[in-house]
Motif scaffolding. Sequence first.
Motif, short mmCIF file in Angstrom:
data_model
loop_
_atom_site.label_atom_id
_atom_site.label_comp_id
_atom_site.label_asym_id
_atom_site.label_seq_id
_atom_site.Cartn_x
_atom_site.Cartn_y
_atom_site.Cartn_z
N GLY A 1 115.96 -58.78 -85.07
CA GLY A 1 116.70 -57.92 -85.96
C GLY A 1 116.90 -56.42 -85.33
N GLU A 2 116.58 -56.31 -84.18
CA GLU A 2 116.45 -55.09 -83.58
C GLU A 2 117.37 -55.22 -82.22
OE1 GLU A 2 113.13 -52.31 -83.17
OE2 GLU A 2 112.20 -53.13 -84.97
N LYS A 3 118.21 -54.13 -82.07
CA LYS A 3 118.99 -54.06 -80.76
C LYS A 3 118.18 -53.40 -79.70
CE LYS A 3 123.82 -54.30 -82.28
NZ LYS A 3 125.07 -53.55 -82.28
N PRO A 4 117.92 -54.16 -78.56
CA PRO A 4 117.14 -53.43 -77.39
C PRO A 4 117.47 -51.91 -77.15
CG PRO A 4 118.90 -54.79 -76.35
CD PRO A 4 118.88 -54.78 -77.93
N TYR A 5 118.73 -51.37 -77.45
CA TYR A 5 119.08 -50.14 -76.98
C TYR A 5 120.24 -49.49 -77.86
CZ TYR A 5 122.47 -52.53 -74.10
OH TYR A 5 123.36 -53.44 -73.65
N GLU B 1 114.67 -50.22 -75.01
CA GLU B 1 114.55 -48.66 -74.71
C GLU B 1 113.33 -48.17 -75.07
OE1 GLU B 1 117.42 -44.62 -75.93
OE2 GLU B 1 117.59 -46.64 -77.05
N ASN B 2 112.60 -48.80 -76.15
CA ASN B 2 111.36 -48.06 -76.43
C ASN B 2 110.10 -48.38 -75.51
OD1 ASN B 2 112.42 -46.83 -78.73
ND2 ASN B 2 111.79 -48.31 -80.03
N THR B 3 110.63 -49.28 -74.62
CA THR B 3 109.33 -49.73 -73.53
C THR B 3 109.60 -48.75 -72.51
OG1 THR B 3 109.52 -52.13 -73.92
CG2 THR B 3 108.84 -51.32 -71.79
N THR B 4 108.44 -48.12 -71.97
CA THR B 4 108.31 -47.27 -71.04
C THR B 4 107.48 -47.33 -69.68
OG1 THR B 4 106.41 -46.07 -72.10
CG2 THR B 4 108.84 -45.40 -72.87
N LYS B 5 106.86 -48.63 -69.84
CA LYS B 5 105.81 -48.76 -68.66
C LYS B 5 106.01 -50.24 -68.51
CE LYS B 5 102.40 -45.78 -70.71
NZ LYS B 5 101.30 -45.74 -71.03
N VAL B 6 106.03 -50.64 -67.00
CA VAL B 6 105.64 -52.03 -66.55
C VAL B 6 104.49 -52.24 -65.67
CG1 VAL B 6 107.35 -51.52 -64.58
CG2 VAL B 6 107.11 -53.97 -65.83
N GLY B 7 104.08 -53.43 -65.49
CA GLY B 7 103.02 -53.47 -64.56
C GLY B 7 102.99 -55.12 -64.36
N PRO C 1 105.53 -53.11 -76.03
CA PRO C 1 106.50 -54.37 -76.07
C PRO C 1 108.08 -54.10 -76.76
CG PRO C 1 104.93 -54.67 -77.62
CD PRO C 1 104.48 -53.29 -76.89
N GLY C 2 108.58 -55.15 -76.53
CA GLY C 2 110.18 -55.29 -77.19
C GLY C 2 110.41 -56.69 -77.60
N ASN C 3 111.83 -56.71 -78.01
CA ASN C 3 112.11 -57.97 -78.36
C ASN C 3 111.66 -58.11 -79.97
OD1 ASN C 3 113.85 -58.83 -76.55
ND2 ASN C 3 112.25 -59.99 -75.41
N PHE C 4 112.01 -57.25 -80.83
CA PHE C 4 111.77 -57.32 -82.34
C PHE C 4 113.15 -58.19 -83.01
CE2 PHE C 4 108.85 -54.25 -80.78
CZ PHE C 4 107.62 -54.64 -81.14
N THR D 1 116.82 -58.54 -72.60
CA THR D 1 116.51 -57.71 -73.50
C THR D 1 115.04 -56.98 -73.43
OG1 THR D 1 115.83 -59.38 -75.11
CG2 THR D 1 118.09 -58.59 -74.89
N GLN D 2 114.06 -57.72 -72.85
CA GLN D 2 112.74 -56.99 -72.61
C GLN D 2 112.92 -56.00 -71.64
OE1 GLN D 2 109.18 -56.88 -74.22
NE2 GLN D 2 109.75 -55.18 -72.93
#
Length: 169
Positions: A165-169, A135-141, A160-163, A130-131
């Motif tokens: 109660g929230e769906k990833p996308y 969807e709100n994640t835009t960058k990776v390193g 970051p993601g994985n909040f 899910t990380q």
Amino acid sequence: MRKIALLFILPFLLFRCGSDDNEGSDTFPTFEDAMIQEILDAHNEYRNDVGIANLVWSEEVATSAQAWATELAADCEFKHSGDDFGENIWAGTEGAFSPTDVVTSWGSEIADYDYESNTCSADKDCGHYTQIVWENTTKVGCGVATCDGRDIWVCQYDPPGNFVGEKPY
């Protein structure tokens, strides 16, 4: 003579940049463009499958990820950093796994993830997947360091993601 000296020094420099002996150094090895593209392609394959925008590489995030990988390898630890980025960590036999293998190990958690209920199968983990597709994640390193014959990979994500109660996308 200068060309000959460079031929003898260059392999030493390449070895030093690729070694896991970064203690006391403020600089870390960086991934070459082809490896960065492989990391992005592996992540973005999962994102494309669910119809969300591709991630882009961030040197800032990669520097943080490399610093954490180096810290983990210094003590052969395996734990999350707890910093402001999302994070996936992974370890495997030194040199035996490609960046695609690492990302695929996280992404394979899709088999245990149910989007409709936003839950994971009992006794399974889906947070790495899910990380990747948050969807709100835009960058990776990412970064990698070695300890006792194991490569320790860290990929960090911004935002970051994985909040809960929230769906990833």
